[in-house]
Design an enzyme around this catalytic site. Sequence first.
Site, PDB file in Angstrom:
ATOM      1  N   TRP A 352       0.839  -1.212   0.000  1.00  0.00           N
ATOM      2  CA  TRP A 352       0.000   0.000   0.000  1.00  0.00           C
ATOM      3  C   TRP A 352       0.867   1.252   0.000  1.00  0.00           C
ATOM      4  CZ3 TRP A 352      -1.576   3.309   4.500  1.00  0.00           C
ATOM      5  CH2 TRP A 352      -0.708   3.165   5.598  1.00  0.00           C
ATOM      6  N   ASP A 353       2.144   1.089   0.305  1.00  0.00           N
ATOM      7  CA  ASP A 353       3.090   2.205   0.308  1.00  0.00           C
ATOM      8  C   ASP A 353       2.991   3.011  -0.989  1.00  0.00           C
ATOM      9  OD1 ASP A 353       3.842   0.111   2.030  1.00  0.00           O
ATOM     10  OD2 ASP A 353       5.941   0.705   2.047  1.00  0.00           O
ATOM     11  N   GLU A 483       0.919  -1.739  12.982  1.00  0.00           N
ATOM     12  CA  GLU A 483       1.008  -3.207  13.045  1.00  0.00           C
ATOM     13  C   GLU A 483       1.390  -3.714  14.436  1.00  0.00           C
ATOM     14  OE1 GLU A 483       3.669  -4.072   9.801  1.00  0.00           O
ATOM     15  OE2 GLU A 483       2.035  -4.127   8.349  1.00  0.00           O
ATOM     16  N   LYS A 596       3.356   1.821  16.268  1.00  0.00           N
ATOM     17  CA  LYS A 596       4.458   1.680  15.307  1.00  0.00           C
ATOM     18  C   LYS A 596       4.510   2.858  14.325  1.00  0.00           C
ATOM     19  CE  LYS A 596       6.160  -1.617  11.837  1.00  0.00           C
ATOM     20  NZ  LYS A 596       5.812  -2.734  10.975  1.00  0.00           N
ATOM     21  N   GLN A 597       3.355   3.269  13.837  1.00  0.00           N
ATOM     22  CA  GLN A 597       3.322   4.300  12.784  1.00  0.00           C
ATOM     23  C   GLN A 597       1.964   4.984  12.799  1.00  0.00           C
ATOM     24  OE1 GLN A 597       3.334   0.606  10.301  1.00  0.00           O
ATOM     25  NE2 GLN A 597       2.856   2.075   8.681  1.00  0.00           N
TER      26      GLN A 597
HETATM   27  C1  BGC Z   1       4.847  -1.204   7.661  1.00  0.00           C
HETATM   28  C2  BGC Z   1       3.814  -1.305   6.564  1.00  0.00           C
HETATM   29  C3  BGC Z   1       4.505  -1.215   5.222  1.00  0.00           C
HETATM   30  C4  BGC Z   1       5.621  -2.242   5.110  1.00  0.00           C
HETATM   31  C5  BGC Z   1       6.437  -2.070   3.847  1.00  0.00           C
HETATM   32  C6  BGC Z   1       5.892  -2.299   7.458  1.00  0.00           C
HETATM   33  O1  BGC Z   1       6.877  -2.182   8.441  1.00  0.00           O
HETATM   34  O2  BGC Z   1       4.245  -1.369   8.915  1.00  0.00           O
HETATM   35  O3  BGC Z   1       2.882  -0.244   6.690  1.00  0.00           O
HETATM   36  O4  BGC Z   1       3.580  -1.416   4.212  1.00  0.00           O
HETATM   37  O5  BGC Z   1       6.509  -2.100   6.196  1.00  0.00           O
HETATM   38  O6  BGC Z   1       7.025  -0.807   3.805  1.00  0.00           O
END
Ligand code: BGC
Length: 737
Positions: A352-353, A483, A596-597
Amino acid sequence: MIKYLKTDPWKIIEDSFHSHLQRSSESIFSIGNGKFGQRANHEEDFSGPSLHGSYIAGVYYPDKTRVGWWKNGYPEYFAKVLNSANWIGLSIHVNDEILDLNIWNVESFERVLDMKQGLLQRSFIATSPYGKRIQVVAERFCSMANDDLAAIRYEVKALDEDVVLFVNTFIEAEVRNHDSNYDELFWKSIRSQANENTGSVQAETLKTGFQVAWAMEVHDSKNSNWTATQNAHRVESTTKIQIQSGESVVFHKYVSIVSSLNEQVESLSQIASNKAQQAAVVGYEELRSAHIQAWGKIWELGDICIEGDDEAQQGIRFNIFHLNQTYTGQDARLNIGPKGFTGEKYGGSTYWDTEAYCLPFYQSTRQSHVAKQLLVYRYTQLDKAIENAEKLGFTNGAALYPMVTMNGEECHNEWEITFEEIHRNGAIAYAIYNYVKYTGDEAHLGECGFDVLLGIARFWSQRVNWSDAKQAYVMLGVTGPNEYENNVNNNFYTNYIAAWCMKYTKEVGEKLQSENATLFNEKCKKWNLDFQAENAAWQTRIDNMYYPKFENSIIFLQQDGFMDKEQLSIADLKLEERPINQHWSWDRILRSIFIKQADVLQGFFFFEEDFTMEELKANFDFYEPKTVHESSLSPCVHAILAAKLGYEDKAYEMYVRTSRLDIDDYNHEAHEGLHITSMAGTWMSVVMGFGGMRVKNGELVFEHTLLPKKWKSLTFNVLFRNKQLRISLNESGVQIA
Ligand code: BGC
């Protein structure tokens, strides 16, 4: 943080030899041209720690899934962009000692990534165990002007005495992926051919059947005689050259890489050989100038200048440089892996990035077809997304796009992500909205956009369920962008984007219906769509969606039960416990409050017009102190929101972190490859954060701009609706030219 590189506005410089950091440097100094990419491995032998990496866009292998406990619905394989032939190889013996910087005494060493010109340069003086001292000056590039070509210039000088060089330059196609699940070889050799100073190898990927041919032609300044040898997977040309003390010899290696993605398999080797030969005729200097010129055009469109802060300047150019050499938008089958061509982690697949982070960069700094290709990529994979949803029990054309994919099939296999991190579907719809809003290309909605939106809206409409207890629609068992939480109910962000997708699909459908009834009716037929009925169902869900909120406040809760957690903040974490994903057990992470984000804040970023400044401030102040930013995608969103709120220190801290994440190796993982997709987030943090750029009513506006104290000025170029604009920000305000 590991700070070993020098600061320079246009270059990344390693000015002494860091044997133990070679793997990180190999990632950081990687070069590519959108079609293939190459880690900054040494041309000559190196016996120290190294990840030899050479990757070709779109050439992948379905590596059989390896999990401890199989769950129905898991994909059979994880698609990996393949590590492929070593084409840089130039092995040198000085008399009978092999040149190997891991063994030789390195006296002076400099490695430079010249981002302006797209060149990787290296020079060193080294002494062999038996005291032979030589100087090497090497340079290479993956041509941006002709993306089937790469070229190397390698000069060796004898420093103290006459020496004999035995040179072996080769292409070696028996290469393994370091991340292979079953330690299998993914390539099978098809043919090889070698003659004096030329050679080519053709190989095929197992299972997927892609074929690639690599060809080389080598020349040296002494016009020596070369002898060729070959086996099925390797060709090499060798020569012996005597050089006197103080004398140099220069080698030029021209390489062509072509694949069955673009050419007929029967002629691949011939095509590659012809191209390498033509490159040799054109010569290194001319190829180099064309390549530099191509980079010049890229910088003209998308450079960012920050005056007064060289670290910040270097950071943003590093990010822009890598984004451009990862994806050029030439081919709608290609996409942007989280590590691009700089490592193997994440398999080089699409996440999804791309939609959530990368699209705005390409849409503002390249011609509009480049960003559009990214949308076409998903459009062509719509059938697979529908199949994917069907496998999970959804019906009526509901589409669930994969979390990780190469060709549209899901290939991620952790249940909490594969089945639950469904917010990715929302980002794909959001990208359509974002693209149309920025480019004004409304026609895209009729061509492809509506079809994708419909599948996505149908998915959300089925994925929510009515809760009698809450008297609202709820969404159970999801993982949000954060996550560090799994299987939660009513993740605010997911619920919000789900409702938004249904709303946007409804609007687009209604517009299409009124503006182009014929086309709309065709679509209804194609998708078996009773628009009125589905519209009504979407509206009921939109009107009755449940959003968890902290009582008596304007704070949206990340998910149900969030306030039951022990209410801690980052200040309560010991430095030695961070990053927590390297120090804590997974269950401790899941139970903790640490984020985490961006999650709720991701929603505030996407849908900022739906919230007041007061709401933004309250939610930012609540969530940011709980966020550990252990995803590279996190700091950029926080930088943008902090800039909007006028939180200068926080915005600047987050900007430095996102822009220098890899150069300063904040997370101690640069050796695995770079964070390519978050680099686009870095770009957003400058342009949308400090520059405050938004599109409103079809026009670009610059609001809530913020010039960090250290910066004398910020200037960036964007392409908006075929107009090239130059935006400058300094203490007297914003100027647009
Ligand atoms: C992130 C995801 C991301 C993936 C690839 C993961 O660490 O939590 O949001 O899509 O890395 O960049």
